[in-house]
Enzyme design. Structure first.
Site, PDB file in Angstrom:
ATOM      1  N   GLY A  95       0.832  -1.208   0.000  1.00 39.63           N
ATOM      2  CA  GLY A  95       0.000   0.000   0.000  1.00 39.63           C
ATOM      3  C   GLY A  95       0.856   1.242   0.000  1.00 39.63           C
ATOM      4  N   ASN A  96       0.238   2.377   0.267  1.00 37.94           N
ATOM      5  CA  ASN A  96       1.005   3.626   0.379  1.00 37.94           C
ATOM      6  C   ASN A  96       0.367   4.480   1.467  1.00 37.94           C
ATOM      7  OD1 ASN A  96      -1.035   5.476  -0.863  1.00 37.94           O
ATOM      8  ND2 ASN A  96      -0.709   4.077  -2.587  1.00 37.94           N
TER       9      ASN A  96
END
Ligand code: CTP
Length: 382
Positions: free
Chosen positions: A198-199
């Site tokens: 993810g980020n």
């Protein structure tokens, strides 16, 4: 313009005097309709003097003239400021138990409501549900401002300043009739059934942009990648991965604002099930499709706005300008990676002809971006 100004019973009712005066000075004909409780905070003679009209709050006087219908229907705009939690609840629930609620429900004109109350009451689930209900009925809600409240405390809940209320209520609804697609949040690429890449995008800028477009009258579809709280008054499609985002974007629009942080890679060897600790895999990555570039190519009439996240110290203007051409956008908002997760932001608004720095809270910057984009959209005849 004939404005029906409703005032309800909160401490901010005293600010309504300034609102009546400012609206009258702009040449509007203001009919003031306070509730009984509003008159505990501000005197009837003050409002009568400033508006130039006598005030009679009795729903049952002069019944033959059907005053509540007349009051509501004669107005070109109904503005309620301040609006208490109780007023929001009664209007959302259709409870017409005083002259003001009757008049608002009889009105055919646009209705703008400016809530003001303590932060806890504004954030209360019942208030938020009532706000969403009113927005779904087409009522425009001006979010309260943050700052000093009635007591020693401060927070969200203040009635915004008179000039801000006037520009919200009377400002041009430049996106009326426009379909606006906003992507927000950060995508997640599954490694196995429970793990993902993810980020750290908070999604805040995208959410503020969606709200700003909604407040200019647009029909907003928000594609929310892994976001919890979603603003009211818009269609919401929830997605997680890049491929889900791509599918959700398969629709036309007049304006696309691609604020989501889209993963540049996806996992080629996704594991079906949950990987045990003993089987640490080598993760193979493959590039994802550039969704913004793909959308712009497929929808040449859509005004596309992209974002460019430039590493701290990088040349924001150069990178943003390059992405204008690479992705087929009309505007690229350049920002630096230090903006991630922050509430304040500095961005560069880049088009083929300009590079304008904008700074402030994400809400303020988002409103400025949307207002500039809507002007470009109108001037380019989209
Ligand atoms: N974007 C997209 N699809 C992707 C990656 C990014 O649509 N697979 C969009 C983002 O939503 C953003 C813009 O493209 O509006 C720029 O994203 P950014 O990550 O800054 O650029 P990249 O395209 O990833 O380019 P680079 O690899 O140079 O950082």
């Amino acid at each position: 313009m004939r404005i029906l100004l409703g005032i309800t019973g909160g401490i901010a009712a005293y600010k309504a005097a300034g609102l009546v005066r400012a609206l009258s000075e702009l040449g509007h004909e203001v009919t003031v309709l306070p509730t009984e409780n509003a008159l505990r905070f501000i005197g009837k003679p003050t409002l009568e003097a400033l508006s130039g009209h006598a005030i009679d709050l009795d729903l049952y006087s002069d019944v033959s003239a059907v005053r509540h219908v007349e009051l509501g229907q004669q107005a070109d705009l109904v503005l309620v400021a301040p609006a208490t939690a109780s007023f929001l609840g009664r209007l959302a629930g259709g409870i017409a138990d005083d002259l003001l609620t009757n008049a608002v429900m009889a009105a055919k004109a646009p209705v703008v409501v400016c809530p003001a109350m303590h932060s806890e009451m504004w954030e209360n689930g019942a208030t938020q549900r009532n706000v969403r209900e009113l927005q779904s009925q087409g009522v425009r809600i001006m979010p309260p401002a943050s700052g000093r409240l009635t007591g020693e405390d401060s927070g969200i809940g203040r009635l915004p300043e008179v000039e801000d209320i006037i520009s919200f209520a009377l400002g041009p609804m430049t996106l009326t009739g426009k379909r606006v697609l906003v992507t927000a949040g950060g995508t997640r690429e599954p490694i196995d059934e429970v793990r993902y890449i993810g980020n750290s995008s908070s999604g805040r800028m995208g959410l503020e942009i969606a709200k700003a477009a909604r407040d200019l009258g647009a029909a907003v579809t928000l594609i929310a990648a892994n976001l919890e709280s979603i603003p009211a008054g818009m269609e919401v499609l929830r997605v997680s991965s890049v491929s889900e985002l791509e599918q959700a974007m398969n629709r036309g629009s007049d304006l696309l604002v691609m604020a989501a942080a889209v993963s540049d890679f996806e996992v080629a060897n996704t594991y079906r099930g949950k990987l045990p600790r003993s089987q640490a895999p080598k993760i193979e990555l493959k590039p994802t499709k550039d969704l913004l570039a793909g959308y712009a190519a497929k929808h040449p009439r859509t005004f596309c706005v992209g974002f460019a996240l430039v590493e701290t110290g990088g040349d924001i203007e150069k990178t943003a300008r390059q992405k204008l051409w690479d992705k087929g956008c009309k505007v690229v908002i350049g920002n630096s990676s230090k903006a991630l997760g922050a509430t304040e932001t500095d961005v560069l608004f880049v088009t083929a002809d300009e590079a304008t720095p904008l700074s402030g809270s994400k809400g303020t910057v988002a409103s400025e971006i949307v207002s500039r984009v809507s002007q470009l959209l109108v001037s380019q005849g989209n």
